[in-house]
Design a protein around this motif. Structure first.
Motif, PDB file in Angstrom:
ATOM      1  N   VAL A   1      36.198  20.829  -1.437  1.00 30.05           N
ATOM      2  CA  VAL A   1      35.204  21.654  -0.759  1.00 30.05           C
ATOM      3  C   VAL A   1      35.734  21.936   0.642  1.00 30.05           C
ATOM      4  O   VAL A   1      36.150  21.015   1.356  1.00 30.05           O
ATOM      5  CB  VAL A   1      33.838  20.934  -0.692  1.00 30.05           C
ATOM      6  CG1 VAL A   1      32.764  21.884  -0.183  1.00 30.05           C
ATOM      7  CG2 VAL A   1      33.460  20.389  -2.068  1.00 30.05           C
ATOM      8  N   LYS A   2      35.748  23.230   1.033  1.00 29.10           N
ATOM      9  CA  LYS A   2      36.394  23.582   2.308  1.00 29.10           C
ATOM     10  C   LYS A   2      35.693  24.745   2.976  1.00 29.10           C
ATOM     11  O   LYS A   2      35.075  25.593   2.310  1.00 29.10           O
ATOM     12  CB  LYS A   2      37.857  23.946   2.070  1.00 29.10           C
ATOM     13  CG  LYS A   2      38.070  25.141   1.163  1.00 29.10           C
ATOM     14  CD  LYS A   2      39.542  25.551   1.065  1.00 29.10           C
ATOM     15  CE  LYS A   2      40.406  24.501   0.480  1.00 29.10           C
ATOM     16  NZ  LYS A   2      41.808  24.984   0.255  1.00 29.10           N
ATOM     17  N   PRO A   3      35.789  24.841   4.316  1.00 23.98           N
ATOM     18  CA  PRO A   3      35.297  26.029   5.018  1.00 23.98           C
ATOM     19  C   PRO A   3      36.128  27.248   4.624  1.00 23.98           C
ATOM     20  O   PRO A   3      37.272  27.129   4.167  1.00 23.98           O
ATOM     21  CB  PRO A   3      35.489  25.687   6.499  1.00 23.98           C
ATOM     22  CG  PRO A   3      35.675  24.211   6.547  1.00 23.98           C
ATOM     23  CD  PRO A   3      36.314  23.833   5.257  1.00 23.98           C
ATOM     24  N   ARG A   4      35.560  28.422   4.856  1.00 18.99           N
ATOM     25  CA  ARG A   4      36.227  29.648   4.450  1.00 18.99           C
ATOM     26  C   ARG A   4      37.390  30.022   5.364  1.00 18.99           C
ATOM     27  O   ARG A   4      38.351  30.657   4.916  1.00 18.99           O
ATOM     28  CB  ARG A   4      35.194  30.793   4.426  1.00 18.99           C
ATOM     29  CG  ARG A   4      35.720  32.100   3.883  1.00 18.99           C
ATOM     30  CD  ARG A   4      34.598  33.104   3.724  1.00 18.99           C
ATOM     31  NE  ARG A   4      35.073  34.385   3.242  1.00 18.99           N
ATOM     32  CZ  ARG A   4      34.272  35.411   2.950  1.00 18.99           C
ATOM     33  NH1 ARG A   4      32.963  35.283   3.083  1.00 18.99           N
ATOM     34  NH2 ARG A   4      34.784  36.547   2.514  1.00 18.99           N
TER      35      ARG A   4
ATOM     36  N   GLY B   1      37.222  19.973   7.903  1.00 17.95           N
ATOM     37  CA  GLY B   1      36.114  20.182   6.983  1.00 17.95           C
ATOM     38  C   GLY B   1      36.512  20.223   5.527  1.00 17.95           C
ATOM     39  O   GLY B   1      35.682  20.543   4.667  1.00 17.95           O
TER      40      GLY B   1
ATOM     41  N   PHE C   1      29.794  19.111   0.721  1.00 16.35           N
ATOM     42  CA  PHE C   1      29.318  20.456   1.044  1.00 16.35           C
ATOM     43  C   PHE C   1      28.762  20.499   2.467  1.00 16.35           C
ATOM     44  O   PHE C   1      29.033  21.445   3.218  1.00 16.35           O
ATOM     45  CB  PHE C   1      28.248  20.910   0.061  1.00 16.35           C
ATOM     46  CG  PHE C   1      27.724  22.290   0.372  1.00 16.35           C
ATOM     47  CD1 PHE C   1      28.387  23.417  -0.061  1.00 16.35           C
ATOM     48  CD2 PHE C   1      26.576  22.458   1.143  1.00 16.35           C
ATOM     49  CE1 PHE C   1      27.931  24.690   0.244  1.00 16.35           C
ATOM     50  CE2 PHE C   1      26.107  23.723   1.464  1.00 16.35           C
ATOM     51  CZ  PHE C   1      26.784  24.845   1.014  1.00 16.35           C
TER      52      PHE C   1
ATOM     53  N   ALA D   1      31.726  20.444   4.995  1.00 16.41           N
ATOM     54  CA  ALA D   1      32.467  21.709   5.043  1.00 16.41           C
ATOM     55  C   ALA D   1      31.651  22.815   5.682  1.00 16.41           C
ATOM     56  O   ALA D   1      32.149  23.588   6.511  1.00 16.41           O
ATOM     57  CB  ALA D   1      32.897  22.109   3.635  1.00 16.41           C
ATOM     58  N   SER D   2      30.376  22.910   5.311  1.00 13.47           N
ATOM     59  CA  SER D   2      29.520  23.956   5.861  1.00 13.47           C
ATOM     60  C   SER D   2      29.304  23.756   7.358  1.00 13.47           C
ATOM     61  O   SER D   2      29.373  24.711   8.142  1.00 13.47           O
ATOM     62  CB  SER D   2      28.179  23.969   5.133  1.00 13.47           C
ATOM     63  OG  SER D   2      27.359  25.024   5.594  1.00 13.47           O
TER      64      SER D   2
ATOM     65  N   SER E   1      32.392  24.752   9.331  1.00 12.47           N
ATOM     66  CA  SER E   1      32.614  26.196   9.415  1.00 12.47           C
ATOM     67  C   SER E   1      31.926  26.823  10.620  1.00 12.47           C
ATOM     68  O   SER E   1      32.315  27.913  11.061  1.00 12.47           O
ATOM     69  CB  SER E   1      32.112  26.886   8.135  1.00 12.47           C
ATOM     70  OG  SER E   1      30.689  26.972   8.112  1.00 12.47           O
TER      71      SER E   1
ATOM     72  N   ALA F   1      30.511  27.179   1.789  1.00 11.37           N
ATOM     73  CA  ALA F   1      31.796  26.523   1.583  1.00 11.37           C
ATOM     74  C   ALA F   1      32.424  27.032   0.294  1.00 11.37           C
ATOM     75  O   ALA F   1      31.732  27.466  -0.627  1.00 11.37           O
ATOM     76  CB  ALA F   1      31.624  25.006   1.511  1.00 11.37           C
TER      77      ALA F   1
END
Length: 432
Positions: A155-158, A165, A179, A182-183, A186, A197
């Motif tokens: 799970v990762k930031p964009r 993250g 989640f 990561a969110s 971001s 995410a």
């Protein structure tokens, strides 16, 4: 009206510790070509004065202000190239290169580098091996995506760098925390990519990075770094080793995969840092960054191979095909020092003499608080760089030199869940 001066415009110098060696080489190359180096920087310069002919200080993270400042410079001088090696600034730098009509990553290319979801989508559509993935706006969507893809998932930031993250989730219970991490991470990135995410299949296999140059779309690999990670389930990068004789530099499948990926993303001119997993299905592109590698990887590359990334950057920015010749056959590696827990650093002492030691340095000042994921990232107190004739000896020397680092620190309580992420020291240009 433009003056008779021709200039290379640099967007952000980066920190002295991480980037001075690049700036030194770039400045020398530019001047040999008859051009001046002009910098737009975030804070007041100190060490940069030695290398730049003109420096303007503005908030470079205000992209409109950055563009206005760049246009004012272009009105006074003839801009013949644009350089950038700071992750948060590669997109506005590419946009300025396109506006000024000079070589650059291209607008589609920089979006493919900066936006991980766009890159995944385009690489998949282009027929390259990619993990199953989904962009998710909330936990319910993340759960559905993970169920469809199959655990474990990443799970990762964009759109963040330095593995900030990025979390491995082995089951639904771990996905809930992953989640959120990561969110939340971001939210410190570019506004269009905040919130939600990416959930994607976990690719099993060793991870490498490849720094390469692009000239009119032609991909020219420079060096491979073998990566070491830690802080499970996070993906903190704790070290890299570059071998000038790495057999991957002659691997036709890997090189074809990298060339195809850059063509699919539309990357035209510049230097990229590609991260790749060597899976049992073949090389899998994790991401392509529109800049040279961080973590002093370009310094390792120069030490091991003789290729000078600072010079190469100038060549491609001027539209010239760089001469990528490995005239050394050595091995160089770096190992970062991390604390065992969140701490307030009182002092850091690094070795001045050890077998194969090239350089070593503290990375924080006394009084700095280091926070491990998920409260913070890149919580490094020091690094050591060593060289050798072979990878095994280099690894042994890194272990020996790292053992000589001394840290006096006081443990502090972790940040509460949901607290605002602290940007890591050294990620942005904060020299004063």
């Amino acid at each position: 009206m433009s003056s008779s001066k021709t200039v290379l415009l640099v967007i952000g110098s980066g920190l002295k510790l991480y980037r001075e060696y690049l700036v030194r080489s770039a400045a020398a190359r530019a001047r040999r070509a008859g051009h001046q180096l002009v910098l737009i920087n975030n804070l007041q310069p100190t060490w940069q004065h030695e290398y730049f002919d003109e420096i303007t200080v503005v908030n470079v993270f205000d992209h409109e202000l950055l563009a206005t400042t760049a246009r004012e410079i272009a009105a006074r001088h003839t801009v013949v190239g644009v350089l950038c090696w700071d992750e948060p600034l590669v997109m506005p730098a590419a946009e300025l290169a396109a506006e000024f009509g000079v070589p650059g990553l291209s607008i589609p290319g920089v979006h493919g580098c900066r936006d991980k979801y766009s890159a995944r989508t385009r690489l998949t559509e282009g027929g390259l091996l990619q993990p199953g993935f989904a962009m998710t706006a909330d936990l319910a969507e993340a759960r559905a995506a993970a169920e469809r893809i199959g655990y474990p998932v990443v799970v990762k930031p964009r759109a963040l760098g330095a593995s900030m993250g990025v979390v491995l989730a082995r089951d639904e219970q771990e996905l809930v925390d992953a989640f959120q991490v990561a969110s939340d991470a971001s939210l410190v990135g570019d506004e269009p990519y905040r919130g939600g995410a990416i959930v994607e299949e976990y690719a099993v296999g060793p991870e490498i990075s490849v720094d390469g140059a692009l000239h009119k779309g032609e991909y020219l690999p420079m060096f491979v770094a073998r990566k070491r990670t830690g802080e499970h389930p996070y993906f903190e990068e704790i070290g890299h080793v570059v071998d000038a004789a790495d057999p991957l530099l002659d691997d036709p499948v890997l090189l074809d995969t990298l060339a195809r990926a850059h063509r699919v993303l539309g990357i035209e001119d510049g230097i990229t840092h590609a991260e790749v997993r060597l899976t049992d299905r073949g090389p899998l592109i994790i991401e392509i960054n529109g800049r040279v590698g961080g973590d002093l990887i370009p310094f390792l590359g120069k030490t091991a191979t003789g290729i000078d990334p600072g010079e190469v950057m100038v060549d491609v920015a001027l539209g010239q095909r760089p001469d990528i010749v490995r005239d050394r056959r050595g091995v160089a590696g770096i190992r970062f020092g991390y604390p065992e827990h969140d701490c307030l650093v009182r002092s850091v002492t690094v070795p001045t003499d050890a077998p194969g030691l090239v350089t070593a340095s503290p990375m924080v000042e006394p009084g700095t608080t280091l926070r491990l994921p998920p409260g913070g990232y890149i919580a490094r107190h020091s690094f050591v760089v060593c060289q050798a004739d072979d990878p095994q000896t280099c690894e042994e020397r890194l272990v020996e030199a790292s053992a000589l680092v001394r840290v006096d620190a006081e443990e502090v309580a972790p940040k509460p869940r949901g607290a605002v992420l602290e940007m890591p020291a050294g990620l942005l240009d904060v020299d004063e």
